[in-house]
Scaffold this active site. Structure first.
Site, short mmCIF file in Angstrom:
data_model
loop_
_atom_site.label_atom_id
_atom_site.label_comp_id
_atom_site.label_asym_id
_atom_site.label_seq_id
_atom_site.Cartn_x
_atom_site.Cartn_y
_atom_site.Cartn_z
N HIS A 1 -1.07 0.10 -10.05
CA HIS A 1 -1.72 -0.85 -9.13
C HIS A 1 -2.23 -2.09 -9.88
O HIS A 1 -3.43 -2.38 -9.92
CB HIS A 1 -2.87 -0.17 -8.37
CG HIS A 1 -3.21 -0.85 -7.08
ND1 HIS A 1 -3.62 -0.18 -5.95
CD2 HIS A 1 -3.18 -2.16 -6.72
CE1 HIS A 1 -3.85 -1.04 -4.96
NE2 HIS A 1 -3.60 -2.26 -5.42
N GLU B 1 -3.80 7.35 -4.53
CA GLU B 1 -4.14 6.86 -5.87
C GLU B 1 -5.45 7.49 -6.35
O GLU B 1 -6.35 7.69 -5.53
CB GLU B 1 -4.27 5.33 -5.84
CG GLU B 1 -2.94 4.69 -5.52
CD GLU B 1 -3.02 3.16 -5.46
OE1 GLU B 1 -4.03 2.57 -5.88
OE2 GLU B 1 -2.05 2.57 -4.98
N ARG C 1 0.85 -1.18 0.00
CA ARG C 1 0.00 0.00 0.00
C ARG C 1 0.89 1.24 0.00
O ARG C 1 1.94 1.25 0.65
CB ARG C 1 -0.92 0.02 1.23
CG ARG C 1 -2.10 -0.94 1.13
CD ARG C 1 -3.10 -0.50 0.05
NE ARG C 1 -4.29 -1.36 -0.04
CZ ARG C 1 -4.42 -2.36 -0.91
NH1 ARG C 1 -3.45 -2.67 -1.75
NH2 ARG C 1 -5.55 -3.06 -0.95
C1 DGY Z 1 -5.80 -6.05 -3.09
O1 DGY Z 1 -6.40 -7.09 -3.33
O2 DGY Z 1 -5.61 -5.66 -1.95
C2 DGY Z 1 -5.32 -5.26 -4.25
O3 DGY Z 1 -4.36 -4.33 -3.88
C3 DGY Z 1 -6.48 -4.56 -4.90
O4 DGY Z 1 -7.29 -4.05 -3.92
#
Ligand code: DGY
Length: 323
Positions: free
Chosen positions: A289, A271, A242
């Site tokens: 992402h 983001e 993250r």
């Molecule tokens: C997750 O599954 O956590 C990915 O980052 C997308 O949300």
């Protein structure tokens, strides 16, 4: 019997939307635009279950403003730091996520970022596309070797273990990790990895550092300016976890001053905003992402949410229940 009303906040793979529509009164999001906070509150007010993604900030304000008809939040994704779990609990919501099914895809992407940033793949691609390549030469775009180097993992859950397997047995890397809780000896032995006593030890000893901890208050800015300095001028940082785990401003400063050699990023603090400073730097690889973004994985994630919905509405134990 009336079918439960299930609202998806974004477009899902067509085959999963079709399967859901056979069982539920399905509300889809044809525009695929992220829902506003008030639209999220309205979804909670009008559906029996809402299925959000990482782009939906289900804050205490959003959940608290609802007089929810919804009793279930089936998150499409494994990470759930966009959902205020205390507020969900207080509103009587059951919450689930989608572990396991995206582990391999995300681990593949972490390895890809390690390779891309070390071997300057982004720079090479930009050179070719800009018609700047004049032919092979012995000194062009020399990167760093990955095979045989040391990989440091911060967090050692499912995805980190899958990265460790690839790095250790595919690239002959030495693999170190730090995890706040104990990891079974059998796992450490099978993956041939070495535990470290602190995040600092991982950062100091590794050539490549890959982050695999959850987002949220407990890990916000875990990698700050001081810790970036420990990675060192020859070290690389990869983040598929993250964005807020890293102090993004400190990272930009570290990249600009060559405090670290480079970074591979799939996630960002706010983001979809990617700071312009990062876009101008050659020693950073930027992805939007994409960790779980393969067709098979996104279908599997949708089917996993569906299994959780089915459990919930049939009164069974919800397999991936978080709250
Ligand atoms: C997750 O599954 O956590 C990915 O980052 C997308 O949300």
């Amino acid at each position: 019997m009336k079918r439960p009303r299930v609202q998806l906040t974004r477009r899902w793979p067509a085959e999963v939307e079709a399967a859901l529509a056979e069982r539920y009164e399905l509300v889809t999001n044809a525009s695929d635009e992220p829902l506003s906070p008030s639209a999220l509150t309205a979804a909670l007010d009008t559906a029996d279950a809402v299925c959000p993604t990482v782009t939906d900030a289900l804050t205490a304000a959003v959940i608290g403003a609802a007089s929810p008809r919804a009793r279930f939040l089936g998150n499409f994704g494994v990470g759930f730091n966009h959902i205020d779990l205390d507020a969900a609990r207080a509103a009587g919501l059951t919450v689930s996520n989608t572990p396991d099914v995206l582990t391999d895809c995300t681990a593949d992407l972490a390895m890809m970022l390690i390779l891309m940033v070390a071997r300057r793949a982004g720079e090479g691609e930009r050179l070719v596309r800009a018609d700047g390549w004049t032919g092979w030469c012995p000194t062009q775009l020399l990167g760093r070797r990955v095979s045989g180097k040391t990989l440091g993992l911060v967090g050692f859950g499912r995805i980190a273990r899958a990265v460790a397997r690839r790095a250790r047995f595919g690239f002959d890397m030495r693999v170190l990790y730090y995890n706040p809780s104990a990891v079974p000896d059998a796992v450490v032995h099978a993956l041939d990895v070495e535990p470290c006593a602190s995040v600092e030890e991982v950062l100091e000893r590794a050539d490549f550092v890959s982050l695999h901890c959850p987002g949220g208050a407990a890990t916000r800015h875990l990698i700050d300016a001081d810790r970036l300095a420990l990675i060192g001028r020859d070290g690389y940082l990869v983040n598929t976890a993250r964005g807020d785990v890293v102090d993004q401003e400190a990272l930009i400063a570290a990249l600009a001053s060559d405090t670290i050699a480079g970074a591979g990023l799939d996630v960002y603090a706010a983001e979809p905003l990617v700071p312009d400073a990062l876009k101008t730097m050659d020693n950073v690889v930027l992805l939007p992402h994409l960790g779980s973004a393969s067709e098979q994985t996104r279908v599997a994630m949708g089917r996993r949410v569906m299994a959780n919905l089915d459990d919930f509405f049939a009164g069974r134990v919800v397999r991936d229940r978080i709250v």
